[in-house]
Design a protein around this motif. Structure first.
Motif, PDB file in Angstrom:
ATOM      1  N   MET A 196      24.724 126.995  62.879  1.00  0.00           N
ATOM      2  CA  MET A 196      24.427 126.499  61.535  1.00  0.00           C
ATOM      3  C   MET A 196      24.139 127.612  60.537  1.00  0.00           C
ATOM      4  O   MET A 196      23.761 127.342  59.399  1.00  0.00           O
ATOM      5  CB  MET A 196      23.241 125.535  61.606  1.00  0.00           C
ATOM      6  N   GLY A 197      24.262 128.848  60.979  1.00  0.00           N
ATOM      7  CA  GLY A 197      24.123 129.975  60.063  1.00  0.00           C
ATOM      8  C   GLY A 197      22.695 130.327  59.687  1.00  0.00           C
ATOM      9  O   GLY A 197      22.458 130.878  58.610  1.00  0.00           O
ATOM     10  N   ILE A 198      21.749 130.035  60.535  1.00  0.00           N
ATOM     11  CA  ILE A 198      20.354 130.405  60.273  1.00  0.00           C
ATOM     12  C   ILE A 198      19.737 130.843  61.595  1.00  0.00           C
ATOM     13  O   ILE A 198      20.057 130.292  62.641  1.00  0.00           O
ATOM     14  CB  ILE A 198      19.564 129.225  59.638  1.00  0.00           C
ATOM     15  N   ASN A 199      18.894 131.863  61.539  1.00  0.00           N
ATOM     16  CA  ASN A 199      18.274 132.293  62.788  1.00  0.00           C
ATOM     17  C   ASN A 199      16.909 131.625  62.972  1.00  0.00           C
ATOM     18  O   ASN A 199      16.376 130.994  62.060  1.00  0.00           O
ATOM     19  CB  ASN A 199      18.179 133.817  62.884  1.00  0.00           C
ATOM     20  N   TYR A 200      16.353 131.793  64.144  1.00  0.00           N
ATOM     21  CA  TYR A 200      15.137 131.073  64.538  1.00  0.00           C
ATOM     22  C   TYR A 200      13.944 131.426  63.653  1.00  0.00           C
ATOM     23  O   TYR A 200      13.212 130.543  63.206  1.00  0.00           O
ATOM     24  CB  TYR A 200      14.826 131.384  66.006  1.00  0.00           C
ATOM     25  N   SER A 201      13.746 132.703  63.400  1.00  0.00           N
ATOM     26  CA  SER A 201      12.558 133.112  62.644  1.00  0.00           C
ATOM     27  C   SER A 201      12.609 132.600  61.203  1.00  0.00           C
ATOM     28  O   SER A 201      11.609 132.112  60.672  1.00  0.00           O
ATOM     29  CB  SER A 201      12.398 134.630  62.671  1.00  0.00           C
ATOM     30  N   LYS A 202      13.769 132.686  60.576  1.00  0.00           N
ATOM     31  CA  LYS A 202      13.922 132.166  59.205  1.00  0.00           C
ATOM     32  C   LYS A 202      13.738 130.648  59.190  1.00  0.00           C
ATOM     33  O   LYS A 202      13.160 130.091  58.262  1.00  0.00           O
ATOM     34  CB  LYS A 202      15.304 132.514  58.643  1.00  0.00           C
ATOM     35  N   PHE A 203      14.245 130.001  60.228  1.00  0.00           N
ATOM     36  CA  PHE A 203      14.127 128.541  60.332  1.00  0.00           C
ATOM     37  C   PHE A 203      12.663 128.123  60.374  1.00  0.00           C
ATOM     38  O   PHE A 203      12.235 127.240  59.631  1.00  0.00           O
ATOM     39  CB  PHE A 203      14.871 128.055  61.582  1.00  0.00           C
ATOM     40  N   PHE A 204      11.878 128.770  61.226  1.00  0.00           N
ATOM     41  CA  PHE A 204      10.479 128.374  61.346  1.00  0.00           C
ATOM     42  C   PHE A 204       9.661 128.766  60.126  1.00  0.00           C
ATOM     43  O   PHE A 204       8.722 128.059  59.745  1.00  0.00           O
ATOM     44  CB  PHE A 204       9.851 128.928  62.630  1.00  0.00           C
ATOM     45  N   GLU A 205      10.014 129.862  59.504  1.00  0.00           N
ATOM     46  CA  GLU A 205       9.338 130.251  58.271  1.00  0.00           C
ATOM     47  C   GLU A 205       9.580 129.197  57.188  1.00  0.00           C
ATOM     48  O   GLU A 205       8.646 128.744  56.514  1.00  0.00           O
ATOM     49  CB  GLU A 205       9.858 131.617  57.814  1.00  0.00           C
ATOM     50  N   SER A 206      10.824 128.774  57.050  1.00  0.00           N
ATOM     51  CA  SER A 206      11.172 127.748  56.063  1.00  0.00           C
ATOM     52  C   SER A 206      10.571 126.393  56.428  1.00  0.00           C
ATOM     53  O   SER A 206      10.199 125.615  55.550  1.00  0.00           O
ATOM     54  CB  SER A 206      12.687 127.615  55.960  1.00  0.00           C
ATOM     55  N   LEU A 207      10.486 126.122  57.713  1.00  0.00           N
ATOM     56  CA  LEU A 207       9.907 124.859  58.186  1.00  0.00           C
ATOM     57  C   LEU A 207       8.444 124.755  57.766  1.00  0.00           C
ATOM     58  O   LEU A 207       7.988 123.708  57.312  1.00  0.00           O
ATOM     59  CB  LEU A 207      10.035 124.787  59.707  1.00  0.00           C
ATOM     60  N   LYS A 208       7.724 125.846  57.900  1.00  0.00           N
ATOM     61  CA  LYS A 208       6.311 125.855  57.514  1.00  0.00           C
ATOM     62  C   LYS A 208       6.149 125.766  55.993  1.00  0.00           C
ATOM     63  O   LYS A 208       5.258 125.091  55.494  1.00  0.00           O
ATOM     64  CB  LYS A 208       5.637 127.105  58.051  1.00  0.00           C
ATOM     65  N   LYS A 209       7.030 126.453  55.252  1.00  0.00           N
ATOM     66  CA  LYS A 209       6.957 126.416  53.789  1.00  0.00           C
ATOM     67  C   LYS A 209       7.256 125.024  53.241  1.00  0.00           C
ATOM     68  O   LYS A 209       6.656 124.591  52.267  1.00  0.00           O
ATOM     69  CB  LYS A 209       7.934 127.422  53.179  1.00  0.00           C
ATOM     70  N   SER A 210       8.206 124.330  53.868  1.00  0.00           N
ATOM     71  CA  SER A 210       8.564 122.992  53.392  1.00  0.00           C
ATOM     72  C   SER A 210       7.634 121.916  53.943  1.00  0.00           C
ATOM     73  O   SER A 210       7.840 120.735  53.706  1.00  0.00           O
ATOM     74  CB  SER A 210      10.013 122.671  53.752  1.00  0.00           C
ATOM     75  N   ASN A 211       6.609 122.344  54.694  1.00  0.00           N
ATOM     76  CA  ASN A 211       5.547 121.463  55.192  1.00  0.00           C
ATOM     77  C   ASN A 211       6.085 120.347  56.095  1.00  0.00           C
ATOM     78  O   ASN A 211       5.619 119.218  56.045  1.00  0.00           O
ATOM     79  CB  ASN A 211       4.746 120.879  54.023  1.00  0.00           C
ATOM     80  N   ILE A 212       7.058 120.679  56.915  1.00  0.00           N
ATOM     81  CA  ILE A 212       7.561 119.749  57.932  1.00  0.00           C
ATOM     82  C   ILE A 212       6.813 120.062  59.219  1.00  0.00           C
ATOM     83  O   ILE A 212       6.911 121.156  59.752  1.00  0.00           O
ATOM     84  CB  ILE A 212       9.085 119.899  58.129  1.00  0.00           C
ATOM     85  N   LYS A 213       6.059 119.097  59.710  1.00  0.00           N
ATOM     86  CA  LYS A 213       5.196 119.337  60.864  1.00  0.00           C
ATOM     87  C   LYS A 213       5.831 118.781  62.139  1.00  0.00           C
ATOM     88  O   LYS A 213       5.436 117.739  62.643  1.00  0.00           O
ATOM     89  CB  LYS A 213       3.830 118.714  60.632  1.00  0.00           C
ATOM     90  N   LEU A 214       6.821 119.498  62.637  1.00  0.00           N
ATOM     91  CA  LEU A 214       7.440 119.169  63.919  1.00  0.00           C
ATOM     92  C   LEU A 214       7.238 120.352  64.854  1.00  0.00           C
ATOM     93  O   LEU A 214       7.476 121.497  64.472  1.00  0.00           O
ATOM     94  CB  LEU A 214       8.935 118.897  63.748  1.00  0.00           C
ATOM     95  N   ASN A 215       6.824 120.063  66.074  1.00  0.00           N
ATOM     96  CA  ASN A 215       6.604 121.162  67.012  1.00  0.00           C
ATOM     97  C   ASN A 215       7.897 121.543  67.728  1.00  0.00           C
ATOM     98  O   ASN A 215       8.934 120.899  67.580  1.00  0.00           O
ATOM     99  CB  ASN A 215       5.487 120.822  68.004  1.00  0.00           C
ATOM    100  N   ARG A 216       7.831 122.589  68.517  1.00  0.00           N
ATOM    101  CA  ARG A 216       9.019 123.128  69.179  1.00  0.00           C
ATOM    102  C   ARG A 216       9.605 122.152  70.194  1.00  0.00           C
ATOM    103  O   ARG A 216      10.813 122.080  70.362  1.00  0.00           O
ATOM    104  CB  ARG A 216       8.675 124.453  69.850  1.00  0.00           C
ATOM    105  N   LYS A 217       8.749 121.408  70.860  1.00  0.00           N
ATOM    106  CA  LYS A 217       9.227 120.449  71.858  1.00  0.00           C
ATOM    107  C   LYS A 217      10.077 119.363  71.198  1.00  0.00           C
ATOM    108  O   LYS A 217      11.172 119.041  71.670  1.00  0.00           O
ATOM    109  CB  LYS A 217       8.033 119.820  72.576  1.00  0.00           C
ATOM    110  N   ILE A 218       9.595 118.820  70.107  1.00  0.00           N
ATOM    111  CA  ILE A 218      10.323 117.766  69.393  1.00  0.00           C
ATOM    112  C   ILE A 218      11.631 118.317  68.833  1.00  0.00           C
ATOM    113  O   ILE A 218      12.688 117.680  68.946  1.00  0.00           O
ATOM    114  CB  ILE A 218       9.447 117.189  68.255  1.00  0.00           C
ATOM    115  N   LEU A 219      11.570 119.492  68.230  1.00  0.00           N
ATOM    116  CA  LEU A 219      12.785 120.091  67.668  1.00  0.00           C
ATOM    117  C   LEU A 219      13.814 120.384  68.754  1.00  0.00           C
ATOM    118  O   LEU A 219      15.013 120.210  68.546  1.00  0.00           O
ATOM    119  CB  LEU A 219      12.434 121.371  66.907  1.00  0.00           C
TER     120      LEU A 219
END
Length: 115
Positions: free
Chosen positions: A72-95
């Motif tokens: 999808m053209g995004i790496n893991y660290s950028k994904f989680f950084e953006s996930l926290k900024k957009s206030n989406i509270k899903l943990n790694r297991k669910i994702l």
């Protein structure tokens, strides 16, 4: 003064150890001395491996999420950084489960984060 032999407690203590070692191989289940040592070591391994199991699953989830994100053209660290900024509270297991079982929902989450 009378001699105290402590027989009942002595037998009960041994029975308790031998009951816990039921199913062990060879004399480790019937010889008290070996059973005691094996049980103690087994308990140490159990404690250690409960911690290790948590660590292993977390790394497995990270690998699964990372593998799903590479296409999808995004790496893991950028994904989680953006996930926290957009206030989406899903943990790694669910994702991780979403990435495997419901890829469309996972793609929607990635799209929300990118925009």
């Amino acid at each position: 003064m009378a001699r105290v032999k402590n027989g009942i407690v002595h037998v009960a203590r041994r029975k308790k150890i031998l009951k816990k070692t039921k199913g062990f191989w060879g004399t480790k289940k019937s010889n008290y001395k070996k059973a005691k040592d094996t049980l103690r070591k087994g308990m140490m391994y159990a404690t250690r491996d409960r911690k290790t199991r948590k660590r292993d699953f977390r790394s497995l989830w990270i690998v699964r999420i990372s593998a799903a994100l590479t296409g999808m053209g995004i790496n893991y660290s950028k994904f989680f950084e953006s996930l926290k900024k957009s206030n989406i509270k899903l943990n790694r297991k669910i994702l991780s489960n979403l990435a495997i079982e419901d890829i469309e929902t996972f793609k929607k989450i990635v799209y929300e984060i990118k925009n």
